[in-house]
Design an enzyme around this catalytic site. Sequence first.
Site, mmCIF file in Angstrom:
data_model
loop_
_atom_site.group_PDB
_atom_site.id
_atom_site.type_symbol
_atom_site.label_atom_id
_atom_site.label_comp_id
_atom_site.label_asym_id
_atom_site.label_seq_id
_atom_site.Cartn_x
_atom_site.Cartn_y
_atom_site.Cartn_z
ATOM 1 N N ARG A 56 0.827 -1.212 0.000
ATOM 2 C CA ARG A 56 0.000 0.000 0.000
ATOM 3 C C ARG A 56 0.858 1.257 0.000
ATOM 4 O O ARG A 56 0.539 2.248 -0.663
ATOM 5 C CB ARG A 56 -0.943 -0.020 1.210
ATOM 6 C CG ARG A 56 -2.093 -1.017 1.021
ATOM 7 C CD ARG A 56 -2.687 -1.396 2.363
ATOM 8 N NE ARG A 56 -3.908 -2.200 2.245
ATOM 9 C CZ ARG A 56 -3.933 -3.507 1.978
ATOM 10 N NH1 ARG A 56 -2.813 -4.174 1.793
ATOM 11 N NH2 ARG A 56 -5.086 -4.163 1.909
ATOM 12 N N ARG A 114 -5.621 -17.383 -9.818
ATOM 13 C CA ARG A 114 -6.371 -16.597 -8.817
ATOM 14 C C ARG A 114 -7.342 -15.630 -9.495
ATOM 15 O O ARG A 114 -6.981 -14.901 -10.404
ATOM 16 C CB ARG A 114 -5.375 -15.869 -7.897
ATOM 17 C CG ARG A 114 -4.465 -16.881 -7.214
ATOM 18 C CD ARG A 114 -3.578 -16.264 -6.201
ATOM 19 N NE ARG A 114 -4.319 -15.708 -5.086
ATOM 20 C CZ ARG A 114 -3.773 -15.013 -4.098
ATOM 21 N NH1 ARG A 114 -2.478 -14.771 -4.110
ATOM 22 N NH2 ARG A 114 -4.517 -14.553 -3.122
ATOM 23 N N ASP A 117 -4.762 -15.204 6.892
ATOM 24 C CA ASP A 117 -3.478 -15.782 6.461
ATOM 25 C C ASP A 117 -2.853 -16.677 7.532
ATOM 26 O O ASP A 117 -1.868 -17.364 7.274
ATOM 27 C CB ASP A 117 -2.506 -14.663 6.061
ATOM 28 C CG ASP A 117 -3.009 -13.915 4.823
ATOM 29 O OD1 ASP A 117 -3.748 -14.512 4.025
ATOM 30 O OD2 ASP A 117 -2.671 -12.725 4.673
ATOM 31 N N LYS A 123 -6.160 -18.754 -2.355
ATOM 32 C CA LYS A 123 -4.946 -18.034 -1.925
ATOM 33 C C LYS A 123 -3.771 -18.500 -2.794
ATOM 34 O O LYS A 123 -3.979 -19.046 -3.868
ATOM 35 C CB LYS A 123 -4.707 -18.286 -0.432
ATOM 36 C CG LYS A 123 -5.781 -17.658 0.459
ATOM 37 C CD LYS A 123 -5.777 -16.155 0.366
ATOM 38 C CE LYS A 123 -6.913 -15.534 1.147
ATOM 39 N NZ LYS A 123 -7.045 -14.090 0.870
ATOM 40 N N ARG A 180 -5.386 -23.444 0.064
ATOM 41 C CA ARG A 180 -4.795 -23.648 1.396
ATOM 42 C C ARG A 180 -5.597 -24.610 2.255
ATOM 43 O O ARG A 180 -5.074 -25.089 3.273
ATOM 44 C CB ARG A 180 -4.598 -22.308 2.114
ATOM 45 C CG ARG A 180 -3.380 -21.572 1.607
ATOM 46 C CD ARG A 180 -2.909 -20.484 2.545
ATOM 47 N NE ARG A 180 -1.739 -19.822 1.980
ATOM 48 C CZ ARG A 180 -1.515 -18.516 2.042
ATOM 49 N NH1 ARG A 180 -2.363 -17.724 2.664
ATOM 50 N NH2 ARG A 180 -0.425 -18.010 1.506
ATOM 51 N N ARG A 187 3.502 -19.473 2.889
ATOM 52 C CA ARG A 187 3.015 -19.754 4.246
ATOM 53 C C ARG A 187 3.001 -21.254 4.545
ATOM 54 O O ARG A 187 3.150 -21.665 5.696
ATOM 55 C CB ARG A 187 1.642 -19.120 4.459
ATOM 56 C CG ARG A 187 1.700 -17.591 4.294
ATOM 57 C CD ARG A 187 0.574 -16.845 4.955
ATOM 58 N NE ARG A 187 0.488 -15.502 4.413
ATOM 59 C CZ ARG A 187 1.236 -14.463 4.814
ATOM 60 N NH1 ARG A 187 2.101 -14.599 5.790
ATOM 61 N NH2 ARG A 187 1.098 -13.283 4.247
HETATM 62 C C1 S3P Z 1 -4.500 -8.883 1.858
HETATM 63 C C2 S3P Z 1 -5.768 -9.318 2.075
HETATM 64 C C3 S3P Z 1 -6.137 -10.729 2.198
HETATM 65 C C4 S3P Z 1 -4.916 -11.585 2.536
HETATM 66 C C5 S3P Z 1 -3.753 -11.260 1.667
HETATM 67 C C6 S3P Z 1 -3.356 -9.807 1.817
HETATM 68 C C7 S3P Z 1 -4.262 -7.443 1.691
HETATM 69 O O1 S3P Z 1 -6.705 -11.162 0.981
HETATM 70 O O2 S3P Z 1 -5.224 -12.940 2.428
HETATM 71 O O3 S3P Z 1 -2.644 -12.066 2.015
HETATM 72 O O4 S3P Z 1 -3.105 -6.997 1.755
HETATM 73 O O5 S3P Z 1 -5.246 -6.714 1.493
HETATM 74 P P1 S3P Z 1 -8.273 -10.933 0.661
HETATM 75 O O6 S3P Z 1 -8.529 -9.495 0.800
HETATM 76 O O7 S3P Z 1 -8.475 -11.374 -0.753
HETATM 77 O O8 S3P Z 1 -8.997 -11.795 1.631
#
Ligand code: S3P
Length: 431
Positions: free
Chosen positions: A24, A120, A317, A344, A348, A390
């Site tokens: 971000r 994905r 996660d 994921k 998973r 992971r």
């Molecule tokens: C994340 C949100 C999650 C998480 C991923 C990172 C993020 O995914 O599983 O490892 O940084 O916003 P989802 O928003 O698809 O659940």
Amino acid sequence: MRFDPAPRLRGSLVAPPDKSISHRAALIAAMATEPVRITGYLDAADTRSTLEAVRRLGASVEAGPGALVVRGVGLQGARPTGGPIDVGNAGTLMRLLPGWLAAQEGRSWTLDGDASIRRRPVDRIAEPLARMGARIEATDGRFPPFAVHGTRLTAIHYELPVASAQVKSCVLLAGLSADGATTVTEPAPSRDHTERMLAAAGVAVQRHGRHVTVQGGEALALDRVHVPGDPSSAAFWLAAAAIVPGAELTVRNTGTNWTRTGFIRILERMGGIVEGELEAADPPGVPAGEPVADLVARHAPLRGTVVEPEEVPLAIDELPLVGLLGCFAEGETVVTGAQELRVKESDRIAAVVGALNALGGDAEATEDGFVVRGTGGLRGGAIDSGGDHRIAMLGAIAGLASREGVEVRAMEAAAVSYPGFADDLRTLTGR
Ligand code: S3P
């Protein structure tokens, strides 16, 4: 790589920087026009993909002492790349970046990634972006590689079909360039790093219960961002401390944003001991920062628990680790409402159940989670990470607490989020 039973697991380490927040920071800095100084940026495969992507879109990234300086191109300034943007293994990059690109009128990009990324789904972001006016062309309507055709965006009110911070963030980033107020409604709370970073950048982000709103047309003013330690990486050590007899570990500088600490609450409910101050659930408004704490975890007898669907996004996660804890707990550990785990970095649910059973555990997959029956520990054996970071680290932690040790094939996958994992492990085991 082999991970033998640890006769001793004690010491202290600093949690590696947060992957979610690093992605971000780079993206939001690239969308700004003034330079942003980022300290603590995660140097790992996933977050390198993000730096490379923003560079190709026209931002400059300079590494100085202890900090990165990103000079962005502004909300509407992303440049053509003349070839696909490679997101590598990074699902977060793949789902957040299109929120920005969708707002670039008359310009198009293609996003692609590795074999795991190509499995994905991206229809979850294509749908709201199309409602805002952009066009996404995905392979078989759902998968990468996919093209994003930017346009002048219309503000929407979007109800997320599943609690996903990635989809929420994508719509909020697009909303920054839309004509009016964009609101996202979540079925359950998910990580709120995007909201916090936008608030820190001076955007009037509002949260009312499950509704988050941003106004279009606001410029981003973010001088600096500090990335705290990743609670998802710290979770491996908290789990290790819980299941290795006599263990005591301190994980310093861990992010304690309440939307990321669901795993710690589950661990404590199972009887685990974790000391350190966590952020209280649901603070009012949108905090413009991220809380951190030093966490101390100790070995303790565990009992099984049921993880309910509303807890899932706050521990998403770390659910593989809940399965591992279940092998060492008395009774049954059940995870429900977690069908998202199937999409994921690997499936998973299948990967966790497969790994735990290969190591002598008693685990069973359900449609939306798994059931693990505690059998007093794990024998050990061999697993393959299948390229999922992971799962690789789960195998290593299982090895420390197993009777015979664990061999993890494709351990190098850990470098996606935690390149220093094996070194930290050697320090803590004294080997
Ligand atoms: C994340 C949100 C999650 C998480 C991923 C990172 C993020 O995914 O599983 O490892 O940084 O916003 P989802 O928003 O698809 O659940």
